[in-house]
Design a protein around this motif. Structure first.
Motif, PDB file in Angstrom:
ATOM      1  N   TYR A  98       4.022  10.509   8.218  1.00 57.45           N
ATOM      2  CA  TYR A  98       2.727  10.655   8.868  1.00 57.45           C
ATOM      3  C   TYR A  98       2.442   9.551   9.887  1.00 57.45           C
ATOM      4  O   TYR A  98       1.358   9.510  10.475  1.00 57.45           O
ATOM      5  CB  TYR A  98       1.594  10.658   7.823  1.00 57.45           C
ATOM      6  N   VAL A 135       1.150   3.377   3.808  1.00 58.69           N
ATOM      7  CA  VAL A 135      -0.140   2.898   3.304  1.00 58.69           C
ATOM      8  C   VAL A 135       0.065   2.056   2.044  1.00 58.69           C
ATOM      9  O   VAL A 135       1.167   1.976   1.505  1.00 58.69           O
ATOM     10  CB  VAL A 135      -1.139   4.055   3.068  1.00 58.69           C
ATOM     11  N   CYS A 143      -5.465   4.483   1.304  1.00 52.38           N
ATOM     12  CA  CYS A 143      -5.405   5.937   1.144  1.00 52.38           C
ATOM     13  C   CYS A 143      -6.673   6.365   0.426  1.00 52.38           C
ATOM     14  O   CYS A 143      -6.957   5.878  -0.678  1.00 52.38           O
ATOM     15  CB  CYS A 143      -4.165   6.315   0.338  1.00 52.38           C
ATOM     16  N   SER A 144      -7.426   7.244   1.060  1.00 51.95           N
ATOM     17  CA  SER A 144      -8.714   7.628   0.469  1.00 51.95           C
ATOM     18  C   SER A 144      -8.516   8.336  -0.867  1.00 51.95           C
ATOM     19  O   SER A 144      -9.345   8.218  -1.771  1.00 51.95           O
ATOM     20  CB  SER A 144      -9.488   8.520   1.444  1.00 51.95           C
ATOM     21  N   ASN A 202       0.427   8.663  -5.075  1.00 47.31           N
ATOM     22  CA  ASN A 202      -0.696   8.197  -4.253  1.00 47.31           C
ATOM     23  C   ASN A 202      -1.794   7.627  -5.152  1.00 47.31           C
ATOM     24  O   ASN A 202      -2.877   8.200  -5.282  1.00 47.31           O
ATOM     25  CB  ASN A 202      -1.279   9.362  -3.444  1.00 47.31           C
ATOM     26  N   SER A 257      -8.512  13.610   1.850  1.00 42.23           N
ATOM     27  CA  SER A 257      -9.507  14.027   2.844  1.00 42.23           C
ATOM     28  C   SER A 257      -8.852  14.681   4.064  1.00 42.23           C
ATOM     29  O   SER A 257      -9.510  15.401   4.812  1.00 42.23           O
ATOM     30  CB  SER A 257     -10.366  12.839   3.269  1.00 42.23           C
ATOM     31  N   VAL A 258      -7.565  14.439   4.264  1.00 40.45           N
ATOM     32  CA  VAL A 258      -6.857  15.087   5.373  1.00 40.45           C
ATOM     33  C   VAL A 258      -6.523  16.539   4.985  1.00 40.45           C
ATOM     34  O   VAL A 258      -6.863  17.480   5.700  1.00 40.45           O
ATOM     35  CB  VAL A 258      -5.555  14.322   5.704  1.00 40.45           C
ATOM     36  N   HIS A 259      -5.907  16.717   3.833  1.00 43.56           N
ATOM     37  CA  HIS A 259      -5.446  18.065   3.457  1.00 43.56           C
ATOM     38  C   HIS A 259      -6.582  18.989   3.011  1.00 43.56           C
ATOM     39  O   HIS A 259      -6.422  20.213   3.046  1.00 43.56           O
ATOM     40  CB  HIS A 259      -4.357  17.954   2.384  1.00 43.56           C
ATOM     41  N   CYS A 266      -4.226  11.485   9.570  1.00 46.86           N
ATOM     42  CA  CYS A 266      -4.527  10.517   8.501  1.00 46.86           C
ATOM     43  C   CYS A 266      -4.916   9.206   9.180  1.00 46.86           C
ATOM     44  O   CYS A 266      -4.066   8.488   9.703  1.00 46.86           O
ATOM     45  CB  CYS A 266      -3.329  10.307   7.584  1.00 46.86           C
ATOM     46  N   THR A 290      -5.985   6.422   8.055  1.00 43.94           N
ATOM     47  CA  THR A 290      -5.543   5.139   7.482  1.00 43.94           C
ATOM     48  C   THR A 290      -4.088   4.862   7.835  1.00 43.94           C
ATOM     49  O   THR A 290      -3.725   3.730   8.159  1.00 43.94           O
ATOM     50  CB  THR A 290      -5.768   5.111   5.960  1.00 43.94           C
ATOM     51  N   MET A 291      -3.247   5.889   7.819  1.00 45.68           N
ATOM     52  CA  MET A 291      -1.857   5.711   8.286  1.00 45.68           C
ATOM     53  C   MET A 291      -1.857   5.212   9.730  1.00 45.68           C
ATOM     54  O   MET A 291      -1.006   4.421  10.136  1.00 45.68           O
ATOM     55  CB  MET A 291      -1.123   7.060   8.276  1.00 45.68           C
TER      56      MET A 291
HETATM   57  S1  SF4 Z   1      -2.678  11.988   4.112  1.00 46.67           S
HETATM   58 FE1  SF4 Z   1      -3.539   9.920   4.153  1.00 46.67          FE
HETATM   59  S2  SF4 Z   1      -5.426  10.050   2.891  1.00 46.67           S
HETATM   60 FE2  SF4 Z   1      -4.188  11.891   2.445  1.00 46.67          FE
HETATM   61  S3  SF4 Z   1      -3.032  11.334   0.618  1.00 46.67           S
HETATM   62 FE3  SF4 Z   1      -1.720  10.879   2.421  1.00 46.67          FE
HETATM   63  S4  SF4 Z   1      -2.124   8.708   2.866  1.00 46.67           S
HETATM   64 FE4  SF4 Z   1      -3.781   9.411   1.518  1.00 46.67          FE
END
Ligand code: SF4
Length: 390
Positions: free
Chosen positions: A56, A92, A118-119, A162, A252-254, A342, A344-345
């Motif tokens: 990501y 992350v 990672c949220s 995660n 929160s992304v997916h 994402c 945070t990534m």
């Molecule tokens: S996409 Fe980002 S927020 Fe979602 S689980 Fe992966 S690192 Fe965490």
């Protein structure tokens, strides 16, 4: 007066105090200069350095990775570079923690920006998990007296990779394991051989999708444990009937992928195949043609017949790179027309990577991630179980 650190997760607020900020001289550098300097620092460090890049990550960073992959694949790469003193993890925070547990004592793990959290991982707090465990005991669902006639434990805890190191340590100490999206089915089978129920955290969607679609467990044999409610917001009888206790967490992304998006893409691209990551909600997997880990998505699309058209439901950097890689033989689009990023990534920038590497050349280590010694043993136990389950 409002917060001076807006829009940060709990993890980011906590880690911000130890985070070493990017020096000003690393801001606003031209791309070509950054590329050349990163390459030069990398060459100087040679075998003392290994750079791991999660799928990501943005292109400007991942192009410098020695290994790319999902969390599981990258965890496995650590053992292949014993000569590396520095493992720079472009990912992350929880990934860097796992790397610190799995690496040799002389190796140091560095996260270029400590605010890359990672949220989802933040949604499971060790105190909440300890409370949940106690409440399950009070409900008579686990503990030595609740072993069934089959000799299985009442509950086996499983945490998705995660999650924070403290969560993994708790789980490891209680006979549980860590899982990834790549080995989730095998992990649930492993856990059901040992326990009557599984407590799965922090991602309710991965737990539900794997249990339902891969193991055939009906939805009415699953409950959602809300860590903000007393007894998870559940009645003891509900929990006793359940086989899966799903922690109320998500990515929160997916979670942004929806069934209407799938309906729209099918209208716009007749014959399209929709493939999604199992962190998306159950109904989205139900409406898609296929689902699997990022590695599975890459393999499936790469091996699909020429002329195939794919709509992919996962983080946009992976989707865009895959689209470029397989074009013009295959077409790949993001299931979300705006592309789910994402954020945070995204905090790991080429500027951060350059700063970290040039400082390493000078013998200075910044943004090192270490797991406390009292958590390391049980983390290692849980991660070794993960690596042994295919
Ligand atoms: S996409 Fe980002 S927020 Fe979602 S689980 Fe992966 S690192 Fe965490």
């Amino acid at each position: 007066m409002g917060s001076i650190i807006p829009l940060l997760t709990e993890f980011e607020k906590n880690s911000i105090s130890e985070r070493q900020a990017l020096p000003e001289k690393y801001l606003g550098l031209p791309d070509a200069e950054m590329d050349a300097r990163i390459a030069a620092a990398r060459a100087t460090l040679g075998e003392r350095l290994v750079i791991l890049g999660h799928h990501y990550q943005r292109d400007e960073v991942i192009r410098f990775a020695d290994f790319t992959g999902d969390s599981f694949k990258l965890s496995r790469q650590i053992a292949t570079r014993p000569k590396a003193d520095f493992i720079v993890f472009c990912g992350v925070h929880f990934m860097a923690e796992s790397a610190d547990v799995l690496c040799a004592p002389h190796q140091q793990v560095i996260l270029p920006d400590l605010a890359a959290g990672c949220s989802m991982a933040d949604m499971a707090d060790p105190d909440q998990l300890a409370t949940c465990w106690e409440e399950l005991q009070q409900m008579g669902i686990l503990g030595p007296d609740t072993e069934s006639k089959s000799g299985k434990a009442g509950v086996i805890p499983v945490t998705y990779i995660n999650s924070a190191a403290s969560i993994k340590a708790f789980i490891g100490e209680r006979g549980g394991t860590v899982c990834t999206s790549g080995n989730a089915k095998a992990t649930l089978e492993w856990a059901f051989e040992r326990g009557e129920k599984i407590l799965f955290l922090p991602d309710q969607h991965l737990g539900r999708n794997t249990a339902y679609y891969k193991l055939g467990i009906p939805l009415d044999e699953m409950v959602v444990w809300d860590p903000h409610e007393i007894f998870g917001g559940l009645e003891p009888e509900e929990v006793k009937r359940a086989r899966m206790i799903l922690w109320k967490g998500h990515c929160s992304v997916h979670e942004r992928f929806t069934v209407p998006q799938i309906e729209a893409v099918r209208r716009q691209h007749p014959g399209v195949r929709v493939i999604v990551h199992p962190e998306v909600p159950w109904a989205v997997v139900n409406a898609a043609d296929d689902n699997g880990s990022t590695e599975y998505i890459l393999k499936t699309v790469r091996e699909s017949p020429a002329g195939s058209v794919w709509a992919v439901g996962t983080e946009v950097h992976l989707v865009n790179r895959l689209a470029n890689e397989v074009a013009p033989d295959r077409t790949v689009i993001s299931l979300d027309q705006f592309g789910c990023l994402c954020s945070t990534m995204f905090r790991v920038s080429p500027n951060h990577l350059l700063w970290i590497l040039e400082e390493l050349v000078e013998g200075r280590v910044h943004n090192r991630v270490t797991v406390p010694d009292d958590q390391k043993h049980w983390n290692r136990v849980a991660l070794d179980r993960m690596l042994s389950i295919q």
